[in-house]
Motif scaffolding. Sequence first.
Motif, mmCIF file in Angstrom:
data_model
loop_
_atom_site.group_PDB
_atom_site.id
_atom_site.type_symbol
_atom_site.label_atom_id
_atom_site.label_comp_id
_atom_site.label_asym_id
_atom_site.label_seq_id
_atom_site.Cartn_x
_atom_site.Cartn_y
_atom_site.Cartn_z
ATOM 1 N N ALA A 38 36.374 42.103 33.476
ATOM 2 C CA ALA A 38 36.339 42.788 34.770
ATOM 3 C C ALA A 38 34.921 43.279 35.072
ATOM 4 O O ALA A 38 34.407 43.106 36.179
ATOM 5 C CB ALA A 38 37.320 43.964 34.792
ATOM 6 N N SER A 39 34.273 43.867 34.066
ATOM 7 C CA SER A 39 32.924 44.403 34.260
ATOM 8 C C SER A 39 31.882 43.301 34.427
ATOM 9 O O SER A 39 31.041 43.359 35.328
ATOM 10 C CB SER A 39 32.527 45.289 33.074
ATOM 11 O OG SER A 39 33.332 46.441 33.000
ATOM 12 N N SER A 40 31.917 42.295 33.542
ATOM 13 C CA SER A 40 30.885 41.263 33.621
ATOM 14 C C SER A 40 31.024 40.461 34.909
ATOM 15 O O SER A 40 30.029 40.138 35.566
ATOM 16 C CB SER A 40 30.922 40.348 32.390
ATOM 17 O OG SER A 40 32.198 39.776 32.224
ATOM 18 N N CYS A 41 32.249 40.163 35.297
ATOM 19 C CA CYS A 41 32.443 39.385 36.530
ATOM 20 C C CYS A 41 32.099 40.219 37.761
ATOM 21 O O CYS A 41 31.448 39.734 38.685
ATOM 22 C CB CYS A 41 33.874 38.859 36.590
ATOM 23 S SG CYS A 41 34.211 37.715 35.229
ATOM 24 N N ALA A 42 32.510 41.477 37.761
ATOM 25 C CA ALA A 42 32.186 42.333 38.905
ATOM 26 C C ALA A 42 30.678 42.415 39.103
ATOM 27 O O ALA A 42 30.193 42.401 40.244
ATOM 28 C CB ALA A 42 32.772 43.731 38.707
ATOM 29 N N SER A 43 29.919 42.473 38.014
ATOM 30 C CA SER A 43 28.463 42.634 38.123
ATOM 31 C C SER A 43 27.814 41.419 38.779
ATOM 32 O O SER A 43 26.707 41.521 39.316
ATOM 33 C CB SER A 43 27.839 42.874 36.747
ATOM 34 O OG SER A 43 27.794 41.675 35.978
ATOM 35 N N LEU A 44 28.491 40.286 38.720
ATOM 36 C CA LEU A 44 27.954 39.064 39.334
ATOM 37 C C LEU A 44 28.391 38.926 40.794
ATOM 38 O O LEU A 44 27.833 38.130 41.551
ATOM 39 C CB LEU A 44 28.419 37.844 38.545
ATOM 40 C CG LEU A 44 27.832 37.760 37.127
ATOM 41 C CD1 LEU A 44 28.576 36.745 36.283
ATOM 42 C CD2 LEU A 44 26.348 37.417 37.185
ATOM 43 N N LEU A 45 29.412 39.678 41.174
ATOM 44 C CA LEU A 45 29.940 39.595 42.538
ATOM 45 C C LEU A 45 29.345 40.654 43.454
ATOM 46 O O LEU A 45 29.384 40.520 44.670
ATOM 47 C CB LEU A 45 31.462 39.759 42.515
ATOM 48 C CG LEU A 45 32.243 38.612 41.864
ATOM 49 C CD1 LEU A 45 33.692 39.038 41.608
ATOM 50 C CD2 LEU A 45 32.212 37.372 42.759
ATOM 51 N N GLY A 46 28.830 41.726 42.876
ATOM 52 C CA GLY A 46 28.331 42.834 43.675
ATOM 53 C C GLY A 46 28.857 44.123 43.076
ATOM 54 O O GLY A 46 28.491 44.486 41.956
ATOM 55 N N ALA A 47 29.720 44.795 43.812
ATOM 56 C CA ALA A 47 30.298 46.046 43.311
ATOM 57 C C ALA A 47 31.742 46.176 43.810
ATOM 58 O O ALA A 47 32.067 47.091 44.573
ATOM 59 C CB ALA A 47 29.456 47.239 43.753
ATOM 60 N N PRO A 48 32.615 45.262 43.360
ATOM 61 C CA PRO A 48 33.998 45.322 43.853
ATOM 62 C C PRO A 48 34.847 46.408 43.206
ATOM 63 O O PRO A 48 35.906 46.758 43.729
ATOM 64 C CB PRO A 48 34.557 43.934 43.475
ATOM 65 C CG PRO A 48 33.732 43.487 42.304
ATOM 66 C CD PRO A 48 32.371 44.070 42.524
ATOM 67 N N LEU A 49 34.410 46.970 42.063
ATOM 68 C CA LEU A 49 35.242 47.923 41.327
ATOM 69 C C LEU A 49 34.764 49.358 41.500
ATOM 70 O O LEU A 49 34.875 50.176 40.589
ATOM 71 C CB LEU A 49 35.257 47.553 39.834
ATOM 72 C CG LEU A 49 35.725 46.134 39.501
ATOM 73 C CD1 LEU A 49 35.764 45.933 37.976
ATOM 74 C CD2 LEU A 49 37.094 45.843 40.106
ATOM 75 N N MET A 50 34.260 49.684 42.671
ATOM 76 C CA MET A 50 33.777 51.034 42.917
ATOM 77 C C MET A 50 34.910 51.966 43.325
ATOM 78 O O MET A 50 34.670 53.150 43.593
ATOM 79 C CB MET A 50 32.710 51.016 44.011
ATOM 80 C CG MET A 50 31.403 50.401 43.561
ATOM 81 S SD MET A 50 30.567 51.430 42.319
ATOM 82 C CE MET A 50 30.207 52.887 43.331
ATOM 83 N N ASN A 51 36.109 51.445 43.399
ATOM 84 C CA ASN A 51 37.261 52.302 43.641
ATOM 85 C C ASN A 51 38.393 51.852 42.721
ATOM 86 O O ASN A 51 38.244 50.893 41.971
ATOM 87 C CB ASN A 51 37.638 52.282 45.112
ATOM 88 C CG ASN A 51 38.135 53.633 45.584
ATOM 89 O OD1 ASN A 51 39.031 54.222 44.983
ATOM 90 N ND2 ASN A 51 37.545 54.164 46.637
ATOM 91 N N ASP A 52 39.509 52.525 42.777
ATOM 92 C CA ASP A 52 40.580 52.296 41.805
ATOM 93 C C ASP A 52 40.997 50.822 41.748
ATOM 94 O O ASP A 52 41.081 50.152 42.776
ATOM 95 C CB ASP A 52 41.790 53.160 42.137
ATOM 96 C CG ASP A 52 41.410 54.642 42.268
ATOM 97 O OD1 ASP A 52 42.057 55.342 43.069
ATOM 98 O OD2 ASP A 52 40.467 55.088 41.585
ATOM 99 N N PHE A 53 41.249 50.331 40.560
ATOM 100 C CA PHE A 53 41.616 48.928 40.417
ATOM 101 C C PHE A 53 42.703 48.744 39.370
ATOM 102 O O PHE A 53 42.876 49.577 38.481
ATOM 103 C CB PHE A 53 40.392 48.066 40.082
ATOM 104 C CG PHE A 53 39.716 48.406 38.783
ATOM 105 C CD1 PHE A 53 38.775 49.423 38.721
ATOM 106 C CD2 PHE A 53 39.996 47.683 37.624
ATOM 107 C CE1 PHE A 53 38.142 49.737 37.528
ATOM 108 C CE2 PHE A 53 39.354 47.991 36.418
ATOM 109 C CZ PHE A 53 38.435 49.023 36.374
ATOM 110 N N ALA A 54 43.435 47.662 39.502
ATOM 111 C CA ALA A 54 44.490 47.316 38.553
ATOM 112 C C ALA A 54 44.121 46.006 37.872
ATOM 113 O O ALA A 54 43.590 45.094 38.517
ATOM 114 C CB ALA A 54 45.825 47.157 39.275
ATOM 115 N N VAL A 55 44.378 45.942 36.596
ATOM 116 C CA VAL A 55 44.106 44.732 35.820
ATOM 117 C C VAL A 55 45.438 44.096 35.455
ATOM 118 O O VAL A 55 46.298 44.745 34.843
ATOM 119 C CB VAL A 55 43.297 45.071 34.546
ATOM 120 C CG1 VAL A 55 43.097 43.835 33.683
ATOM 121 C CG2 VAL A 55 41.955 45.684 34.937
#
Lengths: 259, 259
Positions: free
Chosen positions: B104-121
Amino acid sequence: MTPRAYRAVKDCHVVVGYKAYLQLLDGDLTRGLLAGKEIISSGMTQELSRAGRAIEKALAGNDVCLISSGDPGIYGMAGVILELLGKEGAPKIPIEIVPGVTAASSCASLLGAPLMNDFAVISLSDLLTDVKVIEKRIRSACQGDFVIVFYNPKSKKRTKPLEMAWQILSKYRSLRTPVGIVRNARRADEEVILVSLKDLLTVKQIDMGATVIVGNSKTFLKGKYMITPRGYEVKENKNAKFQTPNPKSIPMANSEQPR
Amino acid sequence: MTPRAYRAVKDCHVVVGYKAYLQLLDGDLTRGLLAGKEIISSGMTQELSRAGRAIEKALAGNDVCLISSGDPGIYGMAGVILELLGKEGAPKIPIEIVPGVTAASSCASLLGAPLMNDFAVISLSDLLTDVKVIEKRIRSACQGDFVIVFYNPKSKKRTKPLEMAWQILSKYRSLRTPVGIVRNARRADEEVILVSLKDLLTVKQIDMGATVIVGNSKTFLKGKYMITPRGYEVKENKNAKFQTPNPKSIPMANSEQPR
């Protein structure tokens, strides 16, 4: 801290961050990793001005590191800087987001294996999110039987969100549900606490440095470990003997199917 | 890979893991980090036997590293080993769980900042979890307006869970919702793809090495970045000038309150 993060800080000219995080990098901000660099530190809730300073320094020709704890993309500085740079008239500056080990992972590793099944991450900080939205999030996470990881669970002034969370959790989950609390993971004053949901609000160590992990309906305690099952059939196997190495004696659980 | 993980592998006698992950550590399993160590590799779905072999080797006096990609506590080997060792009659073996940077972290870092609010895995692997449970998880995550991170989204044989997920998502979210797909983050064949929810099922690159991040109702695209707002008031400020450093000229957004 990953080698990539270390190199980014080592190679930059200016480091910008919340004061307490900079002190984690380098105790007195002058030796070690931060030696010789320009340091811009500030207090909590100053995220926008820190990002603004970082942009200014970059425009002046510096390589700048903007520091978050854990993973900068999870409630951290990544979104702040990208939103600022996305505004009309904002300068074009190359950005690299370096992911890190987020609190959910570091805290889970100290509790056992609570995140072996689907989980929801919820921030209880109502500074930036309407409390009704937080309520909705918690309720939905309960209805989905997610393990729930609470970031920013409580501060001296902000105690109501956690109480509200407990009210909702106690409606949906057994009061015997295991809850793990980790404070200041991997730092000198680390604390790891296991309680049942019933006693969550009695835990004094819950503050801004803590992460709270609430088990789902299947999470259990085994010794000092909090475990959420992944779904493997780990049967009792009275014939299993763990012996000195012999590949033929390895117990193969029934659920393992060759692909 | 964190320094702590590196040291754990470097210092151990035996390394056990899924073959492809071992090859990421050390291309031919004989030089570099794995040089001189006993290597036990196996294929997918052999998690229980890998853990069993690790236990046997530890009982024989070896320090053993059991390898997961990303973070071993998130759908990884941490729970497998703890469940096995928690069974009646199991040996007592000291365990250390070393957290890592999860997908989740490594992929988000390549997309921008999609996890700046609550998220479900949510894992879409129905090998271990009943498909009705997966449905419930997706539905609840939608109802809570969580950003959703899908692990194990699809494989050659297992395509229905992703289609089912899309059906549910398209009921609750706009078809214009940004979706980021990252495949093999930070590896030689990394791919980063941004689409709208409408086109999710057309993306051919979705396989077991991919992570899919579906935005919430507020996630937006800006240039090449996928951003979920944290809630800061990042206003347009026509008077803001990003100039050479002068602390007094830093635009302070209205939402910043001194504590």
